[in-house]
Scaffold this active site. Structure first.
Site, short mmCIF file in Angstrom:
data_model
loop_
_atom_site.label_atom_id
_atom_site.label_comp_id
_atom_site.label_asym_id
_atom_site.label_seq_id
_atom_site.Cartn_x
_atom_site.Cartn_y
_atom_site.Cartn_z
N LYS A 28 0.87 -1.13 -0.27
CA LYS A 28 0.28 -0.05 0.06
C LYS A 28 1.09 1.22 -0.42
O LYS A 28 0.82 2.37 -0.21
CB LYS A 28 -1.12 0.03 1.18
N ASP A 29 2.25 0.85 0.40
CA ASP A 29 3.14 2.03 0.17
C ASP A 29 3.86 2.22 -0.87
O ASP A 29 4.68 3.32 -1.10
CB ASP A 29 3.84 2.44 1.46
N ARG A 58 -8.02 8.73 2.19
CA ARG A 58 -9.34 7.61 1.87
C ARG A 58 -9.91 7.64 3.66
O ARG A 58 -11.15 7.98 3.69
CB ARG A 58 -8.45 6.32 1.97
N ARG A 59 -8.60 6.98 4.64
CA ARG A 59 -9.95 7.05 5.89
C ARG A 59 -10.06 8.23 6.22
O ARG A 59 -11.80 7.94 6.97
CB ARG A 59 -9.46 6.41 6.97
N ARG A 86 1.42 11.15 11.80
CA ARG A 86 1.81 9.71 11.93
C ARG A 86 2.83 9.31 12.52
O ARG A 86 2.94 9.27 13.22
CB ARG A 86 3.02 11.25 10.95
N ARG A 135 1.48 6.28 17.16
CA ARG A 135 0.56 6.66 16.94
C ARG A 135 -0.37 6.31 18.23
O ARG A 135 -1.54 6.76 19.07
CB ARG A 135 -0.37 5.98 15.95
N CYS A 144 -1.22 10.26 -3.20
CA CYS A 144 -0.96 9.82 -1.87
C CYS A 144 -2.43 10.96 -1.70
O CYS A 144 -2.80 11.07 -0.01
CB CYS A 144 0.19 10.20 -0.66
#
Length: 307
Positions: A86-87, A134-135, A152, A158, A245
């Protein structure tokens, strides 16, 4: 393979190293002539690991998690780059290929909170931390009475910020939490119907030089067929819409018998419009399914998803 040592390149986060160790174990498990000393893991610091106070779009996008690793691969300082799929940007770097994928982890998203058992329990104006556009769009669609703030850093960072009461909740990839053995921290796992995952979420990808046939032949047999076809479909959609992104896009392919189904959703830049498509077809048509889904999203959205 003639090399005395195979070098895997990885980011330095605890999670990235665990992914690299899984890649190493998978290779060793399928090659009896190799032993623990045959494969080394080289830690490579990326720009994405350094700049934690800004969004990815401000500092250069997804490629910041892969650029330095890819440079070492091109310079032959490593033989295989290990990435969280996904990165990776949807456009492949010249001279490299990403076509080997380990069996996919659970792709869903997880909700973590100290004081709330579920997303619906959050009080109005609660602050949710995420680094994903997206989230952010998806959470805003589910509830418009919450504040979505940038967070981040690695998973531990986090969670620490959450425990310091800087956020009421955070949303992370379930696969990462699971791999780190932190499942007891999870309050709720979102269903795919509630939050459709990011393209490639839960997939560990192995990247090689196109001309390094020794390495390619060595790891070809660890490629998981279902994950491969699902990843090809999802990334073909992302490439078709030219997603980056800044693009609030989700995509998840599933396989049942000989049918591959790709569900995708895309959001306008302001997050107010949601576009959804579902395309199915034969597994061997994975790339074509992704391209078709991308075209349908573009037709629906009229480029409202681009800045």
């Amino acid at each position: 393979m003639n090399k005395n040592k195979i070098i895997l390149g990885s980011r330095g986060s605890k999670l990235a190293i665990l992914y690299a160790k899984r890649a190493k174990k998978t290779i060793l498990d399928t090659h009896s002539h190799l032993n623990e000393n045959s494969i080394d893991i080289k830690i490579i610091k990326t720009s994405g690991d350094i700049y934690h106070s800004k969004s990815l779009s401000e500092i250069g996008g997804k490629g910041l998690f892969s650029k330095q690793i890819e440079e070492e691969l091109l310079d032959k300082k490593i033989d295989i780059a290990v990435h969280a799929l996904k990165d990776l940007p949807s456009n492949e770097t010249k001279g490299l290929e990403t076509e080997i994928f380990l069996k996919r982890n659970d792709p869903r998203d997880a909700f973590i909170s100290i004081n709330y058992k579920s997303f619906t329990d959050l009080k109005p104006n609660s602050i949710i931390g995420t680094s994903s556009v997206r989230r952010s769009a998806q959470l805003n669609i589910l509830r418009k009475d919450l504040k979505i703030n940038l967070i981040r850093g690695n998973v531990d960072t986090r969670i620490k910020k959450l425990e310091q009461n800087k956020f009421d909740a955070i949303v992370l990839s379930y696969a990462g939490i699971q791999t780190l053995g932190l499942e007891e921290k999870i309050s709720q796992i979102f269903s795919e119907a509630e939050i459709l995952p990011s393209v490639g979420q839960g997939v560990i990808a192995l990247q090689t030089r196109k001309d390094d046939m020794d390495t390619i032949n060595l790891i070809n047999n660890i490629n998981d067929p279902d994950t491969f076809n699902r990843a090809i479909a999802e990334r073909a959609m992302l490439k078709t819409i030219e997603g980056d992104c800044n693009t609030a896009v989700a995509g998840l392919a599933t396989i049942e018998k000989n049918l591959l189904t790709l569900k995708c959703e895309l959001f306008s830049v302001d997050g107010k419009q949601r576009y959804f498509v579902m395309v199915s077809g034969k597994i061997k048509e994975a790339k074509e399914i992704g391209v078709e889904a991308g075209k349908q999203l573009i037709d629906q959205s009229g480029n409202t998803y681009k800045k």
